[in-house]
Scaffold this motif. Structure first.
Motif, short mmCIF file in Angstrom:
data_model
loop_
_atom_site.label_atom_id
_atom_site.label_comp_id
_atom_site.label_asym_id
_atom_site.label_seq_id
_atom_site.Cartn_x
_atom_site.Cartn_y
_atom_site.Cartn_z
N SER B 235 56.16 41.21 43.99
CA SER B 235 55.13 41.00 45.02
C SER B 235 53.82 41.70 44.64
N ASP B 236 53.50 41.70 43.35
CA ASP B 236 52.28 42.36 42.86
C ASP B 236 51.17 41.35 42.67
N LEU B 237 49.99 41.72 43.16
CA LEU B 237 48.79 40.95 42.83
C LEU B 237 47.66 41.95 42.72
N GLY B 238 47.07 42.02 41.53
CA GLY B 238 46.00 42.99 41.34
C GLY B 238 46.53 44.26 40.71
N VAL B 239 45.61 45.12 40.32
CA VAL B 239 45.96 46.36 39.62
C VAL B 239 45.06 47.51 40.08
N TYR B 240 45.57 48.72 39.87
CA TYR B 240 44.76 49.93 40.05
C TYR B 240 44.33 50.43 38.67
N ALA B 241 43.12 50.99 38.60
CA ALA B 241 42.64 51.56 37.34
C ALA B 241 41.99 52.91 37.62
N GLU B 242 42.08 53.80 36.64
CA GLU B 242 41.35 55.07 36.78
C GLU B 242 40.11 55.00 35.89
N VAL B 243 39.08 55.68 36.34
CA VAL B 243 37.83 55.70 35.57
C VAL B 243 37.92 56.84 34.55
N LEU B 244 37.79 56.52 33.28
CA LEU B 244 37.89 57.53 32.22
C LEU B 244 36.53 58.10 31.88
N SER B 245 35.56 57.21 31.69
CA SER B 245 34.22 57.73 31.44
C SER B 245 33.22 56.92 32.24
N PRO B 246 32.18 57.59 32.70
CA PRO B 246 31.32 57.01 33.74
C PRO B 246 30.42 55.87 33.25
N GLY B 247 29.89 55.17 34.22
CA GLY B 247 28.92 54.11 33.93
C GLY B 247 28.56 53.41 35.22
N ILE B 248 27.45 52.72 35.20
CA ILE B 248 27.04 51.97 36.40
C ILE B 248 27.49 50.54 36.22
N ILE B 249 28.19 49.99 37.19
CA ILE B 249 28.66 48.61 37.06
C ILE B 249 28.03 47.73 38.13
N SER B 250 27.89 46.45 37.78
CA SER B 250 27.27 45.48 38.70
C SER B 250 27.94 44.13 38.53
N PRO B 251 27.81 43.26 39.54
CA PRO B 251 28.28 41.88 39.35
C PRO B 251 27.56 41.28 38.14
N GLY B 252 28.32 40.50 37.35
CA GLY B 252 27.75 39.92 36.13
C GLY B 252 28.13 40.71 34.90
N ASP B 253 28.54 41.97 35.07
CA ASP B 253 28.94 42.79 33.91
C ASP B 253 30.18 42.19 33.25
N THR B 254 30.31 42.48 31.97
CA THR B 254 31.49 42.03 31.23
C THR B 254 32.64 43.01 31.45
N ILE B 255 33.84 42.47 31.69
CA ILE B 255 35.06 43.29 31.78
C ILE B 255 35.91 42.91 30.57
N GLU B 256 36.20 43.89 29.73
CA GLU B 256 36.73 43.54 28.42
C GLU B 256 37.81 44.50 27.94
N ILE B 257 38.87 43.91 27.40
CA ILE B 257 39.86 44.72 26.69
C ILE B 257 39.70 44.39 25.22
#
Lengths: 317, 260
Positions: B235-257
């Motif tokens: 019954s999982d949908l979505g994930v939790y993440a911890e922030v390792l190093s800072p940055g400013i994020i906005s809609p339109g930004d790339t999310i990349e592995i």
């Protein structure tokens, strides 16, 4: 649990109130008094077509000799109403279950009664009662598509002698500004009684979202929960205390326990995580979870969603 | 594997409306700014100002238990501390949550709505350095995690069930697209970037009955966790993440592995 008694009644009168709405009157064929009812009640009956339907009683609760209902013909329905219109004549016999009530009239400083279309039926009975009892402050809001679709127009107006009725026809005043929100604002002790088509029920639900539930009274004959699961009442015996808890059809075991100040462990409230798992000691469970295996279900139970098929189950909860 | 951030939200008051953000400065080890830092706790929650231990979510007024909360449209203005609540476009509460008299009115509003009177009156709770996230009970790291929804996963669930499922049911901080459906569930412990910030996926989000509530009608109408369980065996949908190093994020930004 008590089973509703059924009665064999005769159709003693029928008349068309509008083109689509037929009123039926039922009496005991021997002339005996019928079981008493309170305003807002409904009777359940098996229509000639076989479908089981519930209809609100429109007559005054002080009448012991008859039950009066009004049935709207639903051409898109499964045939219950059309079989009533077509087959029930004066003299026809009907098996009718004695009245039940989800819209009991409670003490309140002010009442707002809202009827949409044939939803006028319980509202009419309630307004008859309030008028007879001389209640000083109630208002009826009667909404229909057009004047010729309005059943019981005269009765409503004659019951609301202090100008406490608002009638609105949506088709006839398309530009007419009618806003339910003018009538429903903030909770102030007013008790609202309402009945009508889904759209009206949803609109009132949305406007009263912040109102205390105990001030809102409605009849919704769908009877199925949002997740499509129907329920019967049953009892839970708590192993540790031997206490018996009544679980009504519209509450889960966890909800009832919380209502008694007990806080069983829980998380998802939807039968998928297993957090609330308890030992099943005895009784016939109605497992509705998605987390226990078949063998686990012999020993364990998920009380956030599961119920019982026997009258009583014992849980180590 | 590259995707794009679609929307960012925070939820200043636990249980109340999502508020859109266009520009989020992420800090290492910290959750979304002003996310779940206020709440209305039940009278017996054990909350007191400065409490250092987490409080389980059901000890608050939350969507899980109270679907009608979804019928309130609320907005909290951080700069003025003013909370505004509307029902069907009409204002039903407005007050400064820094003023005790206004806080009492807010508590009275909820007390009336949920018939919690006398000793059962809710208590207005401010988290201070903590936050009242559902996952706070797991660890401090999870308390400060950010929550993400892969919109491709949501669309896959919609396709399988034939239902239209509003992403806001999941009350996440970050909604993104462009990754394969459900790929994120297999990538726990992977590091990824959003714009210039670096994060790590730490836990799959197990859904609860709050997701059954339709945000538009405030009715429980889709048994989401059960549907997930029936279609996917979890019954999982979505994930939790911890922030390792800072940055400013906005809609339109790339999310990349990298390298996936």
């Amino acid at each position: 649990m008590p089973v509703k008694q059924s009665l064999e009644l005769v159709v003693s009168a029928r008349r068309m109130l509008t083109e689509e709405i037929c009123e039926f009157e039922f009496r005991d064929p021997t002339g005996s008094a019928l079981p008493a009812f309170e305003a807002g009640s409904h009777i359940t009956l098996e229509t000639p077509g076989g479908a089981v339907r519930s209809y609100s009683l429109t007559n005054d609760e002080i009448e012991r000799s008859r039950y009066v209902i009004a049935v709207k013909l639903d051409p898109a329905g499964k045939g219950g109403s059309s079989s009533m219109h077509r087959d029930l004549q004066v003299g026809s016999m009907m098996r009718v279950f004695e009245p039940s009530n989800k819209m009991n009239v409670v003490e309140a400083p002010r009442y707002l009664l809202i009827a949409g279309g044939v939803g006028i039926t319980p509202i009419l009975s309630i307004s008859r009662k309030l008028t007879r009892e001389g209640h000083p402050d109630f208002h009826v809001l009667y909404l229909t598509r057009s004047a010729d679709q309005m059943a019981y127009a005269d009765e409503i107006v004659s019951n609301c002698t202090h100008g406490n009725v608002t009638i609105h026809h949506s088709v006839e005043s398309p530009d007419g500004r009618f806003d339910l929100a003018d009538f429903i604002k903030d909770p102030d002790g007013t008790n609202i009684y309402y009945c009508g088509p889904k759209a009206l029920m949803n609109a009132i639900y949305a406007l009263t979202i912040h109102w205390p539930r105990s001030t809102l009274h409605f009849e919704d004959f769908d009877g199925v929960s949002s997740t499509g699961i129907s329920a019967q009442p049953f009892n839970v015996r708590q192993l540790s205390s031997d206490r018996l808890f009544e679980i009504p059809s519209d509450k889960t075991i966890l909800e009832v326990f919380r209502g008694h100040g007990i806080q069983p462990k829980s998380s998802c409230e939807t039968g998928t995580c297993g957090t609330c798992r308890v030992a099943l000691v005895s009784g016939d469970p109605d497992h509705r979870d998605l987390v226990l295996s078949e063998s686990e279900r012999q020993l364990f139970f998920i009380p956030c969603v599961s119920r019982a098929t026997s009258d009583e189950i014992t849980l180590d909860i | 594997m590259r995707g794009k951030i679609e929307q960012l939200y925070h939820y200043p008051v636990k249980g109340l409306s999502a508020q859109i953000l266009n520009y989020v400065p992420l800090e290492a080890g910290r959750g979304f700014p002003f996310d779940r830092v206020l709440g209305f706790a039940r009278h017996d929650s054990g909350f007191f100002p400065g409490i250092a231990s987490p409080i389980p979510k059901d000890r608050f007024l939350v969507l899980l238990k109270e679907e009608r909360l979804a019928g309130l449209t609320s907005h909290f203005d951080q700069s003025t501390a003013i909370l505004t609540i509307k029902v069907q476009g009409r204002r039903v509460y407005e007050g400064k949550l820094s003023a005790p008299a206004d806080v009492e009115s807010a508590v009275s509003f909820f007390s009336t709505m949920f018939e919690l009177h006398g000793k059962e009156r809710p208590i207005f709770a401010e988290a201070g350095e903590r936050r009242f996230t559902d996952a706070a009970v797991v660890s401090t790291k999870l308390m400060n995690a950010v929550s993400l929804i892969n919109l491709a996963s949501l669309r896959e669930l919609e396709g399988r069930t034939g239902l239209s499922i509003d992403g806001l049911r999941f009350r996440a901080n970050i909604y993104f697209d462009g990754w394969p459906a459900f790929r994120e569930l297999d990538l726990i412990d992977s590091e990824f970037t959003i714009g210039g910030a670096r994060l790590k996926l730490i836990l799959r989000t197990r859904r609860c009955a709050a997701t059954e509530v339709n945000p538009a009608t405030a009715r429980r109408d889709i048994p989401v966790p059960r549907l997930l369980m029936e279609h996917y065996g979890h019954s999982d949908l979505g994930v939790y993440a911890e922030v390792l190093s800072p940055g400013i994020i906005s809609p339109g930004d790339t999310i990349e592995i990298a390298g996936d």
